[in-house]
Design an enzyme around this catalytic site. Structure first.
Site, PDB file in Angstrom:
ATOM      1  N   HIS A  47      -0.925  10.872  -2.847  1.00  0.00           N
ATOM      2  CA  HIS A  47      -2.276  10.497  -2.446  1.00  0.00           C
ATOM      3  C   HIS A  47      -3.211  11.687  -2.281  1.00  0.00           C
ATOM      4  O   HIS A  47      -4.288  11.727  -2.864  1.00  0.00           O
ATOM      5  CB  HIS A  47      -2.227   9.702  -1.138  1.00  0.00           C
ATOM      6  CG  HIS A  47      -3.576   9.293  -0.636  1.00  0.00           C
ATOM      7  ND1 HIS A  47      -4.346  10.103   0.192  1.00  0.00           N
ATOM      8  CD2 HIS A  47      -4.301   8.178  -0.845  1.00  0.00           C
ATOM      9  CE1 HIS A  47      -5.482   9.489   0.463  1.00  0.00           C
ATOM     10  NE2 HIS A  47      -5.490   8.315  -0.151  1.00  0.00           N
ATOM     11  N   GLU A  50       0.775  -0.676  -4.764  1.00  0.00           N
ATOM     12  CA  GLU A  50      -0.366   0.215  -4.921  1.00  0.00           C
ATOM     13  C   GLU A  50       0.120   1.650  -4.806  1.00  0.00           C
ATOM     14  O   GLU A  50       0.952   1.968  -3.940  1.00  0.00           O
ATOM     15  CB  GLU A  50      -1.416  -0.085  -3.836  1.00  0.00           C
ATOM     16  CG  GLU A  50      -2.739   0.638  -4.016  1.00  0.00           C
ATOM     17  CD  GLU A  50      -2.821   1.984  -3.319  1.00  0.00           C
ATOM     18  OE1 GLU A  50      -3.807   2.707  -3.545  1.00  0.00           O
ATOM     19  OE2 GLU A  50      -1.887   2.332  -2.563  1.00  0.00           O
ATOM     20  N   GLU A  53      -4.174   3.937  -8.531  1.00  0.00           N
ATOM     21  CA  GLU A  53      -5.444   4.564  -8.194  1.00  0.00           C
ATOM     22  C   GLU A  53      -5.545   5.956  -8.805  1.00  0.00           C
ATOM     23  O   GLU A  53      -4.692   6.818  -8.581  1.00  0.00           O
ATOM     24  CB  GLU A  53      -5.640   4.657  -6.684  1.00  0.00           C
ATOM     25  CG  GLU A  53      -6.981   5.276  -6.321  1.00  0.00           C
ATOM     26  CD  GLU A  53      -7.283   5.298  -4.833  1.00  0.00           C
ATOM     27  OE1 GLU A  53      -8.218   6.016  -4.431  1.00  0.00           O
ATOM     28  OE2 GLU A  53      -6.591   4.605  -4.066  1.00  0.00           O
ATOM     29  N   ASP A  87      -0.963   6.102  -5.945  1.00  0.00           N
ATOM     30  CA  ASP A  87      -2.014   7.063  -6.289  1.00  0.00           C
ATOM     31  C   ASP A  87      -1.454   8.082  -7.281  1.00  0.00           C
ATOM     32  O   ASP A  87      -0.307   8.525  -7.134  1.00  0.00           O
ATOM     33  CB  ASP A  87      -2.486   7.805  -5.037  1.00  0.00           C
ATOM     34  CG  ASP A  87      -2.821   6.852  -3.906  1.00  0.00           C
ATOM     35  OD1 ASP A  87      -3.947   6.333  -3.900  1.00  0.00           O
ATOM     36  OD2 ASP A  87      -1.947   6.623  -3.036  1.00  0.00           O
ATOM     37  N   LYS A 117      -6.878   9.469  -8.690  1.00  0.00           N
ATOM     38  CA  LYS A 117      -7.338  10.339  -7.604  1.00  0.00           C
ATOM     39  C   LYS A 117      -8.010  11.586  -8.158  1.00  0.00           C
ATOM     40  O   LYS A 117      -7.654  12.083  -9.222  1.00  0.00           O
ATOM     41  CB  LYS A 117      -6.158  10.766  -6.728  1.00  0.00           C
ATOM     42  CG  LYS A 117      -5.386   9.625  -6.106  1.00  0.00           C
ATOM     43  CD  LYS A 117      -6.216   8.812  -5.143  1.00  0.00           C
ATOM     44  CE  LYS A 117      -6.571   9.573  -3.895  1.00  0.00           C
ATOM     45  NZ  LYS A 117      -7.263   8.728  -2.904  1.00  0.00           N
ATOM     46  N   ASP A 154       0.187  -2.058   4.410  1.00  0.00           N
ATOM     47  CA  ASP A 154       1.345  -1.189   4.629  1.00  0.00           C
ATOM     48  C   ASP A 154       2.594  -2.003   4.944  1.00  0.00           C
ATOM     49  O   ASP A 154       3.712  -1.481   4.854  1.00  0.00           O
ATOM     50  CB  ASP A 154       1.085  -0.243   5.811  1.00  0.00           C
ATOM     51  CG  ASP A 154      -0.001   0.778   5.539  1.00  0.00           C
ATOM     52  OD1 ASP A 154      -0.450   0.890   4.376  1.00  0.00           O
ATOM     53  OD2 ASP A 154      -0.407   1.475   6.487  1.00  0.00           O
ATOM     54  N   HIS A 162       0.820  -1.209   0.000  1.00  0.00           N
ATOM     55  CA  HIS A 162       0.000   0.000   0.000  1.00  0.00           C
ATOM     56  C   HIS A 162       0.856   1.262   0.000  1.00  0.00           C
ATOM     57  O   HIS A 162       1.544   1.559   0.975  1.00  0.00           O
ATOM     58  CB  HIS A 162      -0.912  -0.021   1.227  1.00  0.00           C
ATOM     59  CG  HIS A 162      -1.828   1.139   1.342  1.00  0.00           C
ATOM     60  ND1 HIS A 162      -1.840   1.974   2.435  1.00  0.00           N
ATOM     61  CD2 HIS A 162      -2.786   1.614   0.503  1.00  0.00           C
ATOM     62  CE1 HIS A 162      -2.758   2.894   2.278  1.00  0.00           C
ATOM     63  NE2 HIS A 162      -3.352   2.707   1.115  1.00  0.00           N
ATOM     64  N   ARG A 163       0.823   1.977  -1.115  1.00  0.00           N
ATOM     65  CA  ARG A 163       1.682   3.160  -1.311  1.00  0.00           C
ATOM     66  C   ARG A 163       3.146   2.788  -1.102  1.00  0.00           C
ATOM     67  O   ARG A 163       3.946   3.574  -0.580  1.00  0.00           O
ATOM     68  CB  ARG A 163       1.263   4.301  -0.386  1.00  0.00           C
ATOM     69  CG  ARG A 163      -0.213   4.656  -0.500  1.00  0.00           C
ATOM     70  CD  ARG A 163      -0.628   5.762   0.458  1.00  0.00           C
ATOM     71  NE  ARG A 163      -2.094   5.770   0.609  1.00  0.00           N
ATOM     72  CZ  ARG A 163      -2.752   6.455   1.522  1.00  0.00           C
ATOM     73  NH1 ARG A 163      -2.088   7.222   2.379  1.00  0.00           N
ATOM     74  NH2 ARG A 163      -4.067   6.394   1.601  1.00  0.00           N
TER      75      ARG A 163
END
Length: 243
Positions: A48, A33, A107, A35, A109, A229, A6-7
């Site tokens: 993000h 992942e 993702e 953004d 945004k 994470d 995640h990120r």
């Protein structure tokens, strides 16, 4: 089951930076992942929030910065002094670095403020046709429908927080029409919901896991991937099926 950082490995390094992405790759994540948003001069950058305030030493909206201005900001010191000098990456730079090593879960945004983001991201991804795997996701159904219409060969995902742990027939119909994945908040997941999504031919990723106990539980619930994470929370097998 796939491990999606995640990120990046954002439990250990500043989110959406090369420090977090490099660590995610070192921890053998299947996907990263991240953004994306457009700058004032129409570059695709990885960040993000709509504003830069939380994760950099700057202030203001991403869309009001040029790429050159954004890249003067420090995107690492907020997390810890060891990360001072980390920059906001471009999606192109991330693709160049990882596209043959790790998959990307991208993702979109900020729609509708990010007008044209779908087209720009798809155009860039199309130039990296030999990537391991890329999936484009969004909370915004219209954004995913637009992306699917423009780039039908690139896999897509809808991000969801189903009410009462269920999706209606209409919601499932919509998801099925424009996506390959339903990426669902882990607190809303149950075995029946997972089964109903799978019956529509969609795969399920659970987000976002930040403790070992939850990671262990979800691994037993037949989800297809876990967004976390801490990518070292999930046990890695020697072999994977194709995503």
């Amino acid at each position: 089951m796939y491990t999606i950082a995640h990120r990046g490995a954002s439990g250990y390094a500043p989110e959406n930076t090369f420090a977090a992405f490099d660590l995610a790759a070192e921890l053998k994540s299947d996907m990263i992942e991240l953004d994306v948003q457009l700058t004032k001069d129409r570059h695709i950058v990885v960040i993000h929030d709509d504003r830069v305030d939380r994760t950099t030493n700057g202030t203001g909206y991403v869309k009001d910065y040029t790429l050159k201005e954004l890249q003067t900001l420090d995107a690492g010191s907020w997390f810890g002094p060891a990360f001072q000098g980390e920059k906001i990456p471009t999606l192109e730079a991330v693709l160049k670095r990882y596209h043959q090593k790790v998959g990307l879960l991208i993702e979109l945004k900020g729609p509708p403020s990010q007008v044209g983001l779908e087209k720009e991201v798809g155009k860039l991804l199309s130039t990296f046709s030999f990537s391991i795997y890329n999936i484009v996701q969004s909370f915004n159904i219209r954004s995913i429908q637009t992306f699917r219409d423009l780039y039908p060969s690139i896999p897509t995902a809808v991000i969801a927080r189903p009410s009462f742990g269920r999706l209606t027939r209409n919601q499932l119909n919509v998801y099925q029409s424009c996506a390959d994945y339903a990426n669902i908040k882990y607190t809303r997941l149950n075995r029946l919901l997972i089964s109903s999504v799978h019956k529509r031919g969609l795969k399920v990723f659970a987000w976002t896991i930040r403790d070992q106990k939850t990671a262990d539980k979800l691994q037993s619930m037949a989800v297809d991937g876990i967004v976390t994470d801490y990518p070292d929370f999930t046990l890695k097998d020697d072999k994977h099926e194709t995503i």
